[in-house]
Scaffold this motif. Structure first.
Motif, PDB file in Angstrom:
ATOM      1  N   GLY A 135      13.941  21.084   4.366  1.00  0.00           N
ATOM      2  CA  GLY A 135      14.603  21.948   5.335  1.00  0.00           C
ATOM      3  C   GLY A 135      13.840  22.175   6.617  1.00  0.00           C
ATOM      4  N   ILE A 136      12.874  21.310   6.934  1.00  0.00           N
ATOM      5  CA  ILE A 136      12.083  21.460   8.158  1.00  0.00           C
ATOM      6  C   ILE A 136      12.360  20.271   9.074  1.00  0.00           C
ATOM      7  CG2 ILE A 136       9.759  21.646   9.126  1.00  0.00           C
ATOM      8  CD1 ILE A 136       8.846  22.740   6.403  1.00  0.00           C
ATOM      9  N   GLU A 137      12.849  20.548  10.284  1.00  0.00           N
ATOM     10  CA  GLU A 137      13.092  19.506  11.270  1.00  0.00           C
ATOM     11  C   GLU A 137      11.894  19.416  12.212  1.00  0.00           C
ATOM     12  OE1 GLU A 137      15.505  17.305  11.561  1.00  0.00           O
ATOM     13  OE2 GLU A 137      16.582  18.065   9.801  1.00  0.00           O
ATOM     14  N   LEU A 138      11.403  18.205  12.418  1.00  0.00           N
ATOM     15  CA  LEU A 138      10.243  18.006  13.292  1.00  0.00           C
ATOM     16  C   LEU A 138      10.739  17.569  14.675  1.00  0.00           C
ATOM     17  CD1 LEU A 138       7.177  18.209  12.761  1.00  0.00           C
ATOM     18  CD2 LEU A 138       7.133  15.740  12.587  1.00  0.00           C
TER      19      LEU A 138
ATOM     20  N   GLY B  86       7.877   8.627   6.402  1.00  0.00           N
ATOM     21  CA  GLY B  86       7.609   9.304   5.143  1.00  0.00           C
ATOM     22  C   GLY B  86       7.351  10.783   5.343  1.00  0.00           C
ATOM     23  N   PHE B  87       6.586  11.125   6.379  1.00  0.00           N
ATOM     24  CA  PHE B  87       6.258  12.522   6.673  1.00  0.00           C
ATOM     25  C   PHE B  87       7.487  13.286   7.153  1.00  0.00           C
ATOM     26  CE2 PHE B  87       4.307  15.754   9.578  1.00  0.00           C
ATOM     27  CZ  PHE B  87       3.597  16.466   8.617  1.00  0.00           C
ATOM     28  N   VAL B  88       8.177  12.722   8.143  1.00  0.00           N
ATOM     29  CA  VAL B  88       9.363  13.393   8.710  1.00  0.00           C
ATOM     30  C   VAL B  88      10.455  13.543   7.655  1.00  0.00           C
ATOM     31  CG1 VAL B  88      11.218  13.186  10.414  1.00  0.00           C
ATOM     32  CG2 VAL B  88       8.856  12.649  11.065  1.00  0.00           C
ATOM     33  N   GLY B  89      10.684  12.486   6.871  1.00  0.00           N
ATOM     34  CA  GLY B  89      11.727  12.538   5.845  1.00  0.00           C
ATOM     35  C   GLY B  89      11.449  13.573   4.779  1.00  0.00           C
ATOM     36  N   ALA B  90      10.192  13.682   4.350  1.00  0.00           N
ATOM     37  CA  ALA B  90       9.840  14.673   3.324  1.00  0.00           C
ATOM     38  C   ALA B  90      10.013  16.093   3.852  1.00  0.00           C
ATOM     39  CB  ALA B  90       8.412  14.449   2.850  1.00  0.00           C
ATOM     40  N   LEU B  91       9.681  16.307   5.127  1.00  0.00           N
ATOM     41  CA  LEU B  91       9.898  17.630   5.721  1.00  0.00           C
ATOM     42  C   LEU B  91      11.390  17.967   5.780  1.00  0.00           C
ATOM     43  CD1 LEU B  91       7.321  17.637   8.682  1.00  0.00           C
ATOM     44  CD2 LEU B  91       7.170  18.945   6.552  1.00  0.00           C
TER      45      LEU B  91
ATOM     46  N   THR C 246       0.804  -1.227   0.000  1.00  0.00           N
ATOM     47  CA  THR C 246       0.000   0.000   0.000  1.00  0.00           C
ATOM     48  C   THR C 246       0.842   1.285   0.000  1.00  0.00           C
ATOM     49  OG1 THR C 246      -0.192  -0.161   2.420  1.00  0.00           O
ATOM     50  CG2 THR C 246      -1.974  -1.107   1.098  1.00  0.00           C
ATOM     51  N   HIS C 247       2.158   1.184   0.086  1.00  0.00           N
ATOM     52  CA  HIS C 247       3.063   2.337  -0.087  1.00  0.00           C
ATOM     53  C   HIS C 247       2.691   3.523   0.810  1.00  0.00           C
ATOM     54  CE1 HIS C 247       4.907   0.361  -3.568  1.00  0.00           C
ATOM     55  NE2 HIS C 247       3.678   0.060  -3.961  1.00  0.00           N
ATOM     56  N   ASP C 248       2.522   3.267   2.092  1.00  0.00           N
ATOM     57  CA  ASP C 248       2.102   4.315   3.028  1.00  0.00           C
ATOM     58  C   ASP C 248       3.115   5.454   3.141  1.00  0.00           C
ATOM     59  OD1 ASP C 248       0.539   1.993   3.434  1.00  0.00           O
ATOM     60  OD2 ASP C 248      -0.058   2.701   5.399  1.00  0.00           O
ATOM     61  N   ARG C 249       4.383   5.155   2.999  1.00  0.00           N
ATOM     62  CA  ARG C 249       5.426   6.188   3.087  1.00  0.00           C
ATOM     63  C   ARG C 249       5.200   7.276   2.034  1.00  0.00           C
ATOM     64  NH1 ARG C 249      11.309   6.000   4.847  1.00  0.00           N
ATOM     65  NH2 ARG C 249      10.631   4.076   5.851  1.00  0.00           N
ATOM     66  N   ASP C 250       4.841   6.862   0.835  1.00  0.00           N
ATOM     67  CA  ASP C 250       4.626   7.826  -0.248  1.00  0.00           C
ATOM     68  C   ASP C 250       3.432   8.740   0.041  1.00  0.00           C
ATOM     69  OD1 ASP C 250       6.718   6.550  -1.468  1.00  0.00           O
ATOM     70  OD2 ASP C 250       5.493   5.483  -2.943  1.00  0.00           O
ATOM     71  N   GLY C 251       2.370   8.169   0.598  1.00  0.00           N
ATOM     72  CA  GLY C 251       1.198   8.977   0.915  1.00  0.00           C
ATOM     73  C   GLY C 251       1.503  10.030   1.970  1.00  0.00           C
ATOM     74  N   ALA C 252       2.271   9.643   2.994  1.00  0.00           N
ATOM     75  CA  ALA C 252       2.620  10.598   4.048  1.00  0.00           C
ATOM     76  C   ALA C 252       3.553  11.681   3.524  1.00  0.00           C
ATOM     77  CB  ALA C 252       3.269   9.857   5.214  1.00  0.00           C
ATOM     78  N   ALA C 253       4.467  11.310   2.639  1.00  0.00           N
ATOM     79  CA  ALA C 253       5.380  12.297   2.054  1.00  0.00           C
ATOM     80  C   ALA C 253       4.610  13.337   1.257  1.00  0.00           C
ATOM     81  CB  ALA C 253       6.406  11.597   1.167  1.00  0.00           C
ATOM     82  N   GLU C 254       3.537  12.921   0.585  1.00  0.00           N
ATOM     83  CA  GLU C 254       2.732  13.871  -0.182  1.00  0.00           C
ATOM     84  C   GLU C 254       2.063  14.888   0.740  1.00  0.00           C
ATOM     85  OE1 GLU C 254      -0.783  13.939  -3.609  1.00  0.00           O
ATOM     86  OE2 GLU C 254      -0.020  12.007  -2.868  1.00  0.00           O
ATOM     87  N   VAL C 255       1.683  14.450   1.942  1.00  0.00           N
ATOM     88  CA  VAL C 255       1.094  15.374   2.917  1.00  0.00           C
ATOM     89  C   VAL C 255       2.120  16.429   3.326  1.00  0.00           C
ATOM     90  CG1 VAL C 255       0.129  15.598   5.234  1.00  0.00           C
ATOM     91  CG2 VAL C 255      -0.514  13.645   3.804  1.00  0.00           C
ATOM     92  N   ALA C 256       3.352  16.004   3.615  1.00  0.00           N
ATOM     93  CA  ALA C 256       4.403  16.949   4.013  1.00  0.00           C
ATOM     94  C   ALA C 256       4.662  17.978   2.921  1.00  0.00           C
ATOM     95  CB  ALA C 256       5.685  16.183   4.343  1.00  0.00           C
ATOM     96  N   ASP C 257       4.718  17.516   1.691  1.00  0.00           N
ATOM     97  CA  ASP C 257       4.960  18.437   0.571  1.00  0.00           C
ATOM     98  C   ASP C 257       3.819  19.446   0.456  1.00  0.00           C
ATOM     99  OD1 ASP C 257       7.301  17.084   0.020  1.00  0.00           O
ATOM    100  OD2 ASP C 257       6.439  15.876  -1.599  1.00  0.00           O
ATOM    101  N   TYR C 258       2.594  18.970   0.635  1.00  0.00           N
ATOM    102  CA  TYR C 258       1.428  19.847   0.504  1.00  0.00           C
ATOM    103  C   TYR C 258       1.423  20.924   1.594  1.00  0.00           C
ATOM    104  CZ  TYR C 258      -3.493  21.271   0.685  1.00  0.00           C
ATOM    105  OH  TYR C 258      -4.660  22.000   0.719  1.00  0.00           O
ATOM    106  N   LEU C 259       1.669  20.524   2.846  1.00  0.00           N
ATOM    107  CA  LEU C 259       1.652  21.494   3.949  1.00  0.00           C
ATOM    108  C   LEU C 259       2.778  22.512   3.804  1.00  0.00           C
ATOM    109  CD1 LEU C 259       0.803  19.187   7.001  1.00  0.00           C
ATOM    110  CD2 LEU C 259      -0.721  20.798   5.836  1.00  0.00           C
ATOM    111  N   GLN C 260       3.947  22.044   3.356  1.00  0.00           N
ATOM    112  CA  GLN C 260       5.059  22.979   3.167  1.00  0.00           C
ATOM    113  C   GLN C 260       4.747  23.966   2.039  1.00  0.00           C
ATOM    114  OE1 GLN C 260       7.486  23.472   0.673  1.00  0.00           O
ATOM    115  NE2 GLN C 260       8.720  24.885   1.913  1.00  0.00           N
TER     116      GLN C 260
END
Length: 349
Positions: free
Chosen positions: A225-228, A216-221, A177-191
């Motif tokens: 350049g955003i540290e969580l 996926g979310f933390v890595g995309a941020l 289900t590639h959950d990492r990719d879905g979470a990364a898309e959220v990070a990109d959108y919010l940024q």
């Protein structure tokens, strides 16, 4: 004019009782073996005979007994679905997908909820599989992530299909289900909206899906350049109640985040509850994103932006995998997530 002879109504023989395979054979004027071949879609039956027998079965409402078929073929016509998952809608959607795949196949679905934290749950699953003589089993997260369970199924010769966020087995046994990719898309959108002070309510650390979504979310941020900080990561349990508790911690802080990404829609609904109680407006003062795009996402107000993964299609793929006679060499089955943008996010004030 000569009167035409009225054909007898076959259903008249079965008022108040169910027809058997012997009845069908007698009425159709064929052998019981021929009827059995037709039920099991054997190519060794003439087309006109097949049509006549199938029409008769429809007329009298004959339904093959899966247990009797199992005895005749020394195997069951039952597919099992084994799960330990707190999200009811997810389980329902997986079942609907499995039933889509099994429709008109002659197979039936049986479900087995379990507690994967129990020390004897693998033994319990083994007992269930052997008592039901299952043709195969669908493994739903989180039990799909348990290698000990899969080792047991291999040991007793039971085929299985695993649904998981990443590939954990051969392609003939996996729906990813590639959950990492879905979470990364959220990070990109919010940024892209301009959010830099963001937080995440994660699922349980024991779930691979929670690990993949968090990383996926933390890595995309980080790539942007955003540290969580750790204080912005709160673990919860994929339930509404745990989402409420996590939101109270994040929104009750001296400096609250401008956006919260939740590991599923149930927890996002918990954030909505706390925000309403605290007088925080969504999305004017707080952006919220969920995961799963369950029916709940479009029923919240404002409608929730959420990552869609086609759960029903996932269940269909897993069940269809178990109906294939030979695994053979084939590509990995995948369900790709994507973000569905609604009204719960906007640039920070």
């Amino acid at each position: 004019m000569p009167r035409t002879r009225k054909e007898p109504d076959a259903r008249a023989d079965f008022r108040g009782k169910a027809a058997t395979i012997n009845d069908i054979a007698r009425l159709a004027g064929v052998s019981k073996k021929t009827v059995s071949r037709i039920i099991n879609r054997s190519p060794l039956v003439r087309g006109d005979t097949r049509e006549k027998v199938e029409a008769l079965m429809r007329e009298v409402g004959y339904v093959p007994d899966p247990l009797a078929r199992g005895l005749a073929f020394r195997r069951s016509f039952l597919i099992g679905m084994i799960y330990d998952n707190p999200t009811a809608q997810y389980i329902v959607d997986i079942q609907y997908g499995a039933l889509d795949a099994l429709r008109d196949s002659g197979f039936e679905l049986v479900v087995h909820p379990c507690d994967s934290r129990s020390p004897d749950y693998v033994t319990g699953v083994r007992r269930f599989v052997q008592q039901q003589k299952l043709h195969g089993v669908m493994l739903v997260p989180r039990v799909s992530e348990d290698q000990a369970l899969c080792d047991m199924l291999n040991e007793i010769g039971c085929r299985y299909a695993r649904i998981a966020a990443v590939s954990l087995d051969g392609p003939e046994k996996m729906v990813v289900t590639h959950d990492r990719d879905g979470a990364a898309e959220v990070a990109d959108y919010l940024q892209t909206l301009g959010h830099r002070d963001v937080a995440m309510i994660t699922g349980p650390a024991a779930y691979r899906s929670a690990i993949e979504r968090t990383e996926g979310f933390v890595g995309a941020l980080q790539r942007r350049g955003i540290e969580l900080p750790k204080s912005r990561l709160v673990e919860a349990g994929y339930t509404f109640e745990s989402g409420v508790a996590a939101a109270e911690k994040l929104l009750g802080a001296k400096k609250r985040p401008t956006a919260i990404f939740c590991g599923n829609d149930e927890m996002a609904a918990g954030v909505y509850r706390v925000a309403l109680r605290m007088g925080i407006q969504i999305p004017q003062q707080l952006s919220v994103v969920g995961y799963d795009d369950s029916p709940l996402a479009s029923r919240l107000w404002p409608p929730l932006t959420s990552v869609r993964r086609d759960t029903r299609d996932t269940g269909r793929m897993a069940a269809a995998m178990l109906l294939q006679n030979e695994a053979g060499s084939r590509p990995l089955s995948s369900v790709r997530p994507h973000l569905v943008i609604r009204d719960s996010c906007q640039p920070p004030a």
